[in-house]
Design a protein around this motif. Structure first.
Motif, PDB file in Angstrom:
ATOM      1  N   HIS A  77       2.791  -4.489   3.430  1.00 47.19           N
ATOM      2  CA  HIS A  77       3.872  -3.505   3.510  1.00 47.19           C
ATOM      3  C   HIS A  77       3.322  -2.141   3.129  1.00 47.19           C
ATOM      4  N   ILE A  78       3.901  -1.092   3.751  1.00 46.32           N
ATOM      5  CA  ILE A  78       3.479   0.286   3.499  1.00 46.32           C
ATOM      6  C   ILE A  78       4.652   1.074   2.935  1.00 46.32           C
ATOM      7  N   VAL A  79       4.371   1.892   1.932  1.00 40.08           N
ATOM      8  CA  VAL A  79       5.328   2.874   1.427  1.00 40.08           C
ATOM      9  C   VAL A  79       4.756   4.250   1.727  1.00 40.08           C
ATOM     10  N   ALA A  80       5.410   5.003   2.608  1.00 39.52           N
ATOM     11  CA  ALA A  80       4.960   6.345   2.955  1.00 39.52           C
ATOM     12  C   ALA A  80       5.635   7.347   2.025  1.00 39.52           C
ATOM     13  N   ALA A  81       4.854   7.928   1.123  1.00 36.19           N
ATOM     14  CA  ALA A  81       5.357   8.921   0.167  1.00 36.19           C
ATOM     15  C   ALA A  81       4.563  10.203   0.375  1.00 36.19           C
ATOM     16  N   VAL A  82       4.797  10.857   1.515  1.00 39.28           N
ATOM     17  CA  VAL A  82       3.987  12.001   1.916  1.00 39.28           C
ATOM     18  C   VAL A  82       4.795  13.290   1.960  1.00 39.28           C
ATOM     19  N   GLY A  83       5.895  13.344   1.244  1.00 38.08           N
ATOM     20  CA  GLY A  83       6.637  14.591   1.156  1.00 38.08           C
ATOM     21  C   GLY A  83       8.052  14.495   1.692  1.00 38.08           C
ATOM     22  N   LEU A  84       8.737  15.617   1.604  1.00 38.46           N
ATOM     23  CA  LEU A  84      10.144  15.690   1.982  1.00 38.46           C
ATOM     24  C   LEU A  84      10.347  16.824   2.972  1.00 38.46           C
ATOM     25  N   THR A 111       0.842  -1.189   0.000  1.00 34.83           N
ATOM     26  CA  THR A 111       0.000   0.000   0.000  1.00 34.83           C
ATOM     27  C   THR A 111       0.878   1.239   0.000  1.00 34.83           C
ATOM     28  N   ILE A 112       0.644   2.111  -0.958  1.00 36.83           N
ATOM     29  CA  ILE A 112       1.393   3.365  -1.073  1.00 36.83           C
ATOM     30  C   ILE A 112       0.504   4.485  -0.553  1.00 36.83           C
ATOM     31  N   ILE A 113       0.980   5.194   0.466  1.00 41.80           N
ATOM     32  CA  ILE A 113       0.238   6.317   1.025  1.00 41.80           C
ATOM     33  C   ILE A 113       0.828   7.599   0.460  1.00 41.80           C
ATOM     34  N   GLY A 114       0.046   8.328  -0.327  1.00 37.60           N
ATOM     35  CA  GLY A 114       0.517   9.561  -0.953  1.00 37.60           C
ATOM     36  C   GLY A 114       0.139   9.597  -2.418  1.00 37.60           C
ATOM     37  N   GLY A 115      -0.373  10.741  -2.852  1.00 39.27           N
ATOM     38  CA  GLY A 115      -0.803  10.869  -4.242  1.00 39.27           C
ATOM     39  C   GLY A 115      -0.021  11.903  -5.017  1.00 39.27           C
ATOM     40  N   GLY A 116       1.210  12.211  -4.548  1.00 42.21           N
ATOM     41  CA  GLY A 116       2.030  13.187  -5.249  1.00 42.21           C
ATOM     42  C   GLY A 116       2.899  12.554  -6.303  1.00 42.21           C
ATOM     43  N   PHE A 117       4.035  13.225  -6.609  1.00 44.08           N
ATOM     44  CA  PHE A 117       4.921  12.748  -7.668  1.00 44.08           C
ATOM     45  C   PHE A 117       5.465  11.359  -7.341  1.00 44.08           C
ATOM     46  N   LEU A 118       6.090  11.235  -6.177  1.00 46.34           N
ATOM     47  CA  LEU A 118       6.740   9.982  -5.829  1.00 46.34           C
ATOM     48  C   LEU A 118       5.734   8.860  -5.670  1.00 46.34           C
ATOM     49  N   GLY A 119       4.643   9.113  -4.949  1.00 48.19           N
ATOM     50  CA  GLY A 119       3.654   8.068  -4.735  1.00 48.19           C
ATOM     51  C   GLY A 119       3.049   7.568  -6.024  1.00 48.19           C
ATOM     52  N   TYR A 176      -4.778   8.282  -0.845  1.00 42.83           N
ATOM     53  CA  TYR A 176      -4.397   9.675  -0.604  1.00 42.83           C
ATOM     54  C   TYR A 176      -5.636  10.456  -0.192  1.00 42.83           C
ATOM     55  N   PRO A 177      -5.437  11.594   0.470  1.00 41.35           N
ATOM     56  CA  PRO A 177      -6.591  12.372   0.956  1.00 41.35           C
ATOM     57  C   PRO A 177      -7.293  13.173  -0.134  1.00 41.35           C
ATOM     58  N   GLU A 178      -6.674  13.377  -1.271  1.00 44.44           N
ATOM     59  CA  GLU A 178      -7.289  14.157  -2.344  1.00 44.44           C
ATOM     60  C   GLU A 178      -8.338  13.314  -3.087  1.00 44.44           C
ATOM     61  N   LYS A 179      -9.102  13.974  -3.939  1.00 44.98           N
ATOM     62  CA  LYS A 179     -10.119  13.267  -4.718  1.00 44.98           C
ATOM     63  C   LYS A 179      -9.514  12.471  -5.863  1.00 44.98           C
ATOM     64  N   GLY A 180      -8.408  12.968  -6.408  1.00 45.89           N
ATOM     65  CA  GLY A 180      -7.799  12.293  -7.549  1.00 45.89           C
ATOM     66  C   GLY A 180      -6.285  12.297  -7.462  1.00 45.89           C
ATOM     67  N   ASN A 181      -5.679  11.564  -8.353  1.00 50.07           N
ATOM     68  CA  ASN A 181      -4.228  11.464  -8.400  1.00 50.07           C
ATOM     69  C   ASN A 181      -3.611  12.818  -8.726  1.00 50.07           C
ATOM     70  N   MET A 182      -2.517  13.156  -8.047  1.00 51.73           N
ATOM     71  CA  MET A 182      -1.845  14.447  -8.220  1.00 51.73           C
ATOM     72  C   MET A 182      -2.811  15.606  -7.986  1.00 51.73           C
ATOM     73  N   GLY A 183      -3.702  15.417  -6.995  1.00 49.27           N
ATOM     74  CA  GLY A 183      -4.758  16.393  -6.762  1.00 49.27           C
ATOM     75  C   GLY A 183      -4.262  17.747  -6.301  1.00 49.27           C
ATOM     76  N   LYS A 184      -3.073  17.821  -5.695  1.00 49.71           N
ATOM     77  CA  LYS A 184      -2.546  19.113  -5.255  1.00 49.71           C
ATOM     78  C   LYS A 184      -1.860  19.888  -6.374  1.00 49.71           C
ATOM     79  N   VAL A 185      -1.641  19.211  -7.502  1.00 48.01           N
ATOM     80  CA  VAL A 185      -0.903  19.841  -8.594  1.00 48.01           C
ATOM     81  C   VAL A 185      -1.796  20.063  -9.811  1.00 48.01           C
ATOM     82  N   LEU A 186      -2.524  19.039 -10.211  1.00 52.79           N
ATOM     83  CA  LEU A 186      -3.300  19.105 -11.440  1.00 52.79           C
ATOM     84  C   LEU A 186      -4.695  19.662 -11.178  1.00 52.79           C
ATOM     85  N   PRO A 187      -5.265  20.350 -12.146  1.00 49.61           N
ATOM     86  CA  PRO A 187      -6.676  20.737 -12.023  1.00 49.61           C
ATOM     87  C   PRO A 187      -7.549  19.491 -11.920  1.00 49.61           C
ATOM     88  N   GLU A 188      -8.729  19.641 -11.361  1.00 50.02           N
ATOM     89  CA  GLU A 188      -9.549  18.478 -11.010  1.00 50.02           C
ATOM     90  C   GLU A 188      -9.843  17.577 -12.203  1.00 50.02           C
TER      91      GLU A 188
END
Length: 691
Positions: free
Chosen positions: A473-480, A384-392, A414-426
């Motif tokens: 297994h968990i992969v935490a990809a929640v930022g740097l 399970t990958i937690i995070g919907g940004g670039f790395l996740g 991820y907490p957003e509605k869609g993939n790359m939700g903090k970067v891409l328009p909905e």
């Protein structure tokens, strides 16, 4: 010496008695002479000298005997010291030859015993006064403290291991000289233990100088770019890179992209991969032969770049211009670059979950993390990958592609509605989410993790809305988080809003300290203060910092770009501020077979796309004459396009969606900072409507 002391103790009372008698006789003679007539014949004094002649003769005899005895002793002492000095020199001169010829496999050398204070410090064994240094060789004079120490003759280090062939990320501007041999005539400096570039501890005889002109803290992209820049401007520079990793500098993007698509079963060992264009390369910027051994850096005639691996800088003294490593050793410097990058963030619920959960959680950042996750993915049933940004998203697509070949379940939440939700328009985020699902990834959106526990050999992830996810297994990809551990000891300012070391326009934190890469918070004249965490920024900021360390005094005006690939068919490049909370305008067109990351790299010849675009500038782009559509196209036609991000009607960010090799145009648009009445006309500059 003992004989002289005994003789003096015997004769001293006699000498003092004689001296007293002489003074009394002289005084008595003076009184008697005063009563004599003024015309006393001179001959009378010679036949009867004043003060008595026998006592004076005895005094002179004793003093003369003492002087003769001292002279004899001094002569014998000097002669003996000369013989011992010559024997010592012969012994030291014979040691290196005996060690290298008789025991080449174990080149260890015991230090000669320290000379007594009475002995002079012998010169180095091979320093022949009859052979003066040539005009091309620098003459190094020893300080009084160094001259008092006996010379240390070290064995030659073993040759480096065979370099792994690697395609270079950037063309080498200068040819690196071979490592120079250590000069035994140079004064010995305090020494430190080193670690070889392969990550293994070097023999105890390997030392590194306690001083370096250029010190680079961190072994990432920014440090390597700075080292090459320093060497380009100062070909004889001595540069030391200190990194806590066990490998020399390497590029990080392939760790979450191309390496996962390699067909080589030993890719975790070779770390070589095929780019989308089919060419093979290594993740390392340079093979091991590019670097010189750290212990030879101080004596290398033409300088060079050395890497001290497996060492962490724990303290920085900016007033004393020195650092302390985690083994309490110190290295001083003239100029220093901080390029410590960042450390992956983790969720607090995972950190509080206990040791068993932490053991089964990966924070993805380094080579070791790639190797570990690759092994895990081949031995578990669910990740399970937690995070919907670039790395996740990149890891989700990479593992999802692997899941089609094995019975591996890949979940991305991820907490957003869609993939790359903090970067891409909905609308584009939703389209991307469907694309990721087609790669074999199970998506759980609007997921907020409440708790994680280990139960029945599984990890149970409890979400705040009641959903329960079981995984192995968990992969935490929640930022740097920028690594600013040195800020406290160094007294450097950390930005409270963006994190990272605050630097001026020339990337300076202090007069002789620069910061580059992820850890630098710089002021952008167009977009305000920023901190960027991408490869292109690390390359350009590291290069500029290296130039400024050699006196260039250039400001950082570059608009860095970044890119991400969701497999070989979907990729995008971005520049400026790309935040989905900003108003956006998207102009799209139907994609063709050449509008993919794979086709782009085949055309440019490189897998790291920023390399082909960093140096280019756009002066007068020519707009396409093809008609442009109005507004955003249907979701099925998001094959390629341009998304403009606006702030106060000015373009502050641009994403090129499956549009490649157009970044100089985007960079110029942001640099101009002008308002545009019709962004459809601006989109023509990128020729997205041309087939």
């Amino acid at each position: 010496m003992l004989k002289c002391r005994t003789l003096w103790r015997t004769l001293a009372p006699l000498a003092r008695t004689s001296s007293t008698v002489c003074r009394q006789n002289a005084r008595r003679a003076g009184l008697n002479n005063g009563r004599l007539p003024a015309c006393v014949p001179a001959a009378h004094m010679s036949t009867a000298p004043a003060g008595g002649g026998r006592e004076n003769q005895l005094y002179v005899l004793l003093v003369g005997a003492t002087c003769v005895g001292g002279a004899i002793y001094a002569y014998r002492t000097v002669k003996g010291d000369s013989q011992r000095y010559q024997d010592r020199i012969d012994e030291i001169s014979s040691r290196p030859l005996k060690t290298f010829t008789e025991e080449p496999a174990t080149p260890t050398q015991s230090e000669p015993p320290a000379p007594s204070p009475a002995e002079p410090s012998p010169p180095a064994p091979d320093a022949d006064p009859a052979d003066p240094p040539s005009a091309d060789e620098p003459v190094i004079e020893a300080s009084p403290e160094e001259a008092a120490e006996p010379p240390v003759v070290e064995p030659e280090p073993s040759p480096p291991s065979e370099p792994t062939p690697a395609e270079l990320t950037e063309p080498v501007a200068e040819s690196e000289p071979p490592a120079a041999e250590s000069a035994a005539a140079e004064p010995a400096e305090p020494q430190l233990e080193a670690v070889t570039e392969s990550g293994d501890a070097s023999p105890a005889s390997h030392k590194v100088s306690s001083h370096t002109p250029y010190l680079l803290i961190g072994g990432g992209t920014a440090s390597f770019a700075a080292a090459r820049s320093i060497r380009a401007r100062d070909p004889g520079a001595r540069v030391l890179i200190v990194t806590d990793e066990l490998v020399p500098p390497y590029m990080r993007p392939p760790l979450s992209k191309e390496l996962w698509f390699s067909d080589d079963p030993s890719v975790t060992e070779t770390l070589r991969f095929k780019q989308w264009n089919g060419k093979e390369r290594s993740i390392y910027f340079q093979p091991p032969s590019f670097y010189i051994n750290a212990e030879e850096l101080g004596s290398a005639e033409n300088g060079g770049v050395a890497v001290l691996t497996g060492k962490k800088v724990v303290h920085m003294d900016v007033r004393g211009n020195k650092i302390k490593l985690d083994d309490d050793t110190e290295i001083s410097y003239d100029k220093c670059l901080i390029a410590t990058g960042g450390v992956p963030r983790n969720l607090q619920v995972i950190e509080r979950a206990g040791e068993e959960v932490m053991k089964r959680t990966t924070l993805f950042r380094k080579v070791e993390d790639f190797k570990s996750l690759d092994k895990v993915s081949r031995n578990v049933k669910s990740i399970t990958i937690i995070g919907g940004g670039f790395l996740g998203s990149e890891l989700a697509c990479a593992l999802g592609r692997r899941s089609t070949e094995s019975d591996l379940e890949v979940i991305q939440m991820y907490p957003e509605k869609g993939n790359m939700g903090k970067v891409l328009p909905e609308y584009l985020s939703n389209w991307t989410t469907e694309k990721v699902k087609k790669e074999g990834v199970k998506i759980i959106s609007e997921a907020l993790v409440k708790s994680v526990v280990s139960k029945d050999d599984k990890l149970e992830i409890q979400l705040k809305d009641g959903r329960l996810v079981k995984t192995d297994h968990i992969v935490a990809a929640v930022g740097l988080e920028p690594n600013v551990d040195l800020a406290k000891s160094a007294g450097l300012e950390v930005d409270s809003d963006f994190g990272g070391f605050r630097v001026n326009a020339e990337l300076q934190a202090r007069s002789n300290i620069w910061v580059a890469g992820d850890a630098a918070c710089f002021y952008d004249i167009r977009l305000g203060r920023r901190r960027v965490e991408h490869h292109d920024h690390a390359v350009v900021s590291g290069r500029l910092a290296g130039e400024n360390m050699t006196g260039a005094n250039k400001p950082y005006w570059h608009q860095s770009m970044f890119w991400s690939d969701l497999g070989p068919d979907v990729g995008y490049e971005a520049i400026g501020i790309v935040d989905s909370s900003l108003p956006t305008v998207g102009v799209f067109a139907k994609a063709t077979a050449k509008d993919t990351p794979k086709a782009a790299t085949e055309e440019s010849g490189t897998g790291i796309r920023s390399e082909s675009e960093t140096e280019h500038t756009a002066s007068s782009p020519v707009a396409s004459s093809a008609p442009s559509p109005t507004g955003v196209q249907h979701k099925d036609e998001y094959g390629k396009g341009v998304i403009f991000y606006l702030r106060d009607k000015v373009v502050v960010g641009i994403i090129l969606w499956n549009v490649f090799n157009r970044m100089p145009i985007a960079r110029k648009i942001i640099k101009d900072g002008e308002e545009h009445a019709d962004l459809n006309e601006v989109a023509k500059l990128f020729n997205i409507h041309d087939d």
